[in-house]
Design an enzyme around this catalytic site. Structure first.
Site, PDB file in Angstrom:
ATOM      1  N   LYS A   3     -11.320 -99.159  48.294  1.00  0.00           N
ATOM      2  CA  LYS A   3     -11.760 -98.528  47.043  1.00  0.00           C
ATOM      3  C   LYS A   3     -11.695 -99.623  45.985  1.00  0.00           C
ATOM      4  O   LYS A   3     -10.987 -99.514  44.964  1.00  0.00           O
ATOM      5  CB  LYS A   3     -10.843 -97.324  46.724  1.00  0.00           C
ATOM      6  CG  LYS A   3     -11.303 -96.481  45.553  1.00  0.00           C
ATOM      7  CD  LYS A   3     -12.572 -95.662  45.818  1.00  0.00           C
ATOM      8  CE  LYS A   3     -13.018 -94.938  44.571  1.00  0.00           C
ATOM      9  NZ  LYS A   3     -14.353 -94.296  44.719  1.00  0.00           N
ATOM     10  N   ASP A  46      -5.309 -92.532  57.608  1.00  0.00           N
ATOM     11  CA  ASP A  46      -4.811 -91.203  57.949  1.00  0.00           C
ATOM     12  C   ASP A  46      -5.927 -90.179  57.758  1.00  0.00           C
ATOM     13  O   ASP A  46      -6.202 -89.351  58.623  1.00  0.00           O
ATOM     14  CB  ASP A  46      -3.609 -90.856  57.057  1.00  0.00           C
ATOM     15  CG  ASP A  46      -3.046 -89.489  57.367  1.00  0.00           C
ATOM     16  OD1 ASP A  46      -2.897 -89.167  58.563  1.00  0.00           O
ATOM     17  OD2 ASP A  46      -2.769 -88.728  56.416  1.00  0.00           O
ATOM     18  N   ASP A 106      -8.681 -88.364  60.893  1.00  0.00           N
ATOM     19  CA  ASP A 106      -8.818 -86.917  61.141  1.00  0.00           C
ATOM     20  C   ASP A 106     -10.285 -86.507  61.037  1.00  0.00           C
ATOM     21  O   ASP A 106     -10.783 -85.705  61.833  1.00  0.00           O
ATOM     22  CB  ASP A 106      -7.998 -86.096  60.129  1.00  0.00           C
ATOM     23  CG  ASP A 106      -6.579 -85.836  60.611  1.00  0.00           C
ATOM     24  OD1 ASP A 106      -6.050 -86.663  61.382  1.00  0.00           O
ATOM     25  OD2 ASP A 106      -5.989 -84.803  60.210  1.00  0.00           O
TER      26      ASP A 106
HETATM   27  C1  IPM Z   1      -0.593 -89.220  61.495  1.00  0.00           C
HETATM   28  C2  IPM Z   1       0.197 -88.128  60.815  1.00  0.00           C
HETATM   29  C3  IPM Z   1       1.399 -88.747  60.118  1.00  0.00           C
HETATM   30  C4  IPM Z   1       0.872 -89.729  59.082  1.00  0.00           C
HETATM   31  C5  IPM Z   1       2.368 -87.719  59.476  1.00  0.00           C
HETATM   32  C6  IPM Z   1       2.901 -86.745  60.501  1.00  0.00           C
HETATM   33  C7  IPM Z   1       3.490 -88.403  58.752  1.00  0.00           C
HETATM   34  O1  IPM Z   1      -0.612 -87.407  59.958  1.00  0.00           O
HETATM   35  O2  IPM Z   1      -0.013 -89.930  62.351  1.00  0.00           O
HETATM   36  O3  IPM Z   1      -1.777 -89.350  61.204  1.00  0.00           O
HETATM   37  O4  IPM Z   1       0.499 -89.329  57.966  1.00  0.00           O
HETATM   38  O5  IPM Z   1       0.824 -90.921  59.387  1.00  0.00           O
HETATM   39 MG    MG Z   2      -2.663 -87.905  60.069  1.00  0.00          MG
END
Ligand code: IPM
Ligand code: MG
Length: 378
Positions: A190, A247, A251
């Site tokens: 960013k 992170d 996802d």
């Molecule tokens: C991941 C999870 C972790 C993170 C959490 C559980 C602390 O979301 O491994 O992606 O944020 O790194």
């Molecule tokens: Mg995560």
């Protein structure tokens, strides 16, 4: 080969999926004559409940004396009290930091047999094969935090800090991995707003220019990257980014594969090329392997969690920490077979299709592995 592996089942669906991963590890040991000394330790919410700390010293010591660690998941509503001094996630972050596991590798591949499970159109998913390389021990996750009341109003802050050295080493990991793939690295930042991102961008450009002139580098702002991951996912090869962006985007990227229950991850303390010796890894080369999904408390204990992300994490463990690439490929091939046969948990089952339980999917992978036969000795 003899290897010592520590299991950290953790919370929620963690123990259920790790049990299937352990089954597959033992099946690999049986078919290739290796011995895996597997032991279990407490980390996360279960460790808070049983011994009063999310990361007991004994667990860190056990992990340090292992060749590799297989983790399920940590966390759950039971430990969500915002005033609690210890939290399950603290255990995981503490372990990553204690073991120096700065490189988190999250491969995203689309299996043709489960393409319908993705919310994206099938034509967009053709040829998707990407790797998210997430910086794991720096940035806003680890900077100083404050919580105070000033003039009667509560306020809080989280410091995001990166050193040039932390950026250099993760960029090298991304470039090394890209060399074994399509040779393209997308650096996500960013830089139009954040100073840490401007440093990230300049260090990345320099490392690639000086050490990896063969790599094709592009810089993409994180908001645009979030969009392009949905619009043109097949264009990406290796994406490298700081901790929190990684992170979030990993996802998002998991939805390309159809289910979070399919995505494995490896957390390493050095570039994986150091580990391709096919020999027992040197001390300090410990890797932590875990599915990217969470503890899913809503489905815990029901036997319906998808164990494939954990089983694919076992494949990464075999490849990166034990140098057993042939066995890793065999596990990945067995997972493909199980997906082709539609031996899947409810997250991947089509409407009206009979779904398997967590244990049935684990057994199906073990059976498919047996069909592949003995490894060809190199
Ligand atoms: C991941 C999870 C972790 C993170 C959490 C559980 C602390 O979301 O491994 O992606 O944020 O790194
Ligand atoms: Mg995560």
């Amino acid at each position: 080969m003899h290897a010592t592996i520590t299991l950290l089942p953790g919370d929620g669906i963690g123990p259920e999926v790790v049990a299937e991963g352990a089954k597959v590890l033992q099946a690999v040991a049986r078919r290739s004559g290796h011995t895996f000394d597997v032991r279990e330790a407490l980390m996360g919410g279960c460790a808070i409940d049983q011994v009063g700390s999310s990361l007991p010293d004994e667990t860190v010591a056990l992990c340090r004396s292992s060749d590799a660690i297989l983790l399920g998941a940590v966390g759950g509503p039971k430990w969500d009290n915002p005033r609690a001094t210890d939290r399950p996630e603290r255990g995981l972050l503490g372990l990553r930091k204690a073991l120096g596991l700065f490189a988190n590798i999250r491969p995203v591949a689309v299996h043709p047999s489960v393409i319908a499970a993705s919310p994206l159109r099938a034509d967009l998913l053709q040829g998707v094969d990407l790797l998210v390389v997430r910086e794991l021990t720096g940035g806003i996750y680890f900077g100083a935090k404050t919580r105070e009341t000033v003039d009667g109003e509560e306020r809080a802050s989280d410091l995001c800090i990166y050193t040039a050295g932390e950026i250099e080493r993760i960029v090298r990991v991304a470039c090394e991995l890209a060399r074994g793939r399509r040779g393209k690295v997308t650096s996500v930042d960013k830089a139009n707003v954040l100073e840490t991102s401007r440093l990230w961008r300049s260090v990345t450009s320099r490392v690639v220019a000086e050490e990896y002139p063969d790599i094709q580098l592009e810089h993409v702002l994180v908001d645009a990257a979030a969009m392009h991951l949905l619009r043109r996912p097949a264009d990406f090869d290796v994406l490298v980014m700081e901790n929190m962006f990684g992170d979030i985007l990993s996802d998002e990227a998991s939805m390309l594969a159809g289910s979070m229950g399919l995505l494995p991850s490896a957390s390493l303390g050095s570039a994986p090329d150091d580990m391709e010796t096919k020999q027992k890894p040197a001390p300090g080369k410990i890797g932590l392997y875990e599915p990217i999904h969470g503890s899913a408390p809503d489905i815990a204990g029901r036997g319906i969690a998808n164990p494939l992300a954990t089983i694919l994490s076992v494949a990464l463990l075999l490849r990166y920490s034990l140098g057993l690439d042939e066995e890793a490929r065999a596990v990945e091939a067995a997972v493909n077979t199980v997906l082709e046969r539609r031996q899947v948990t409810p997250d991947l089952a089509a409407a009206g299709e009979q779904a398997c339980t967590t244990a049935e999917v684990g057994d199906a992978v073990v059976a498919a592995l047996a069909e592949i036969g003995d490894p060809v000795q190199a």
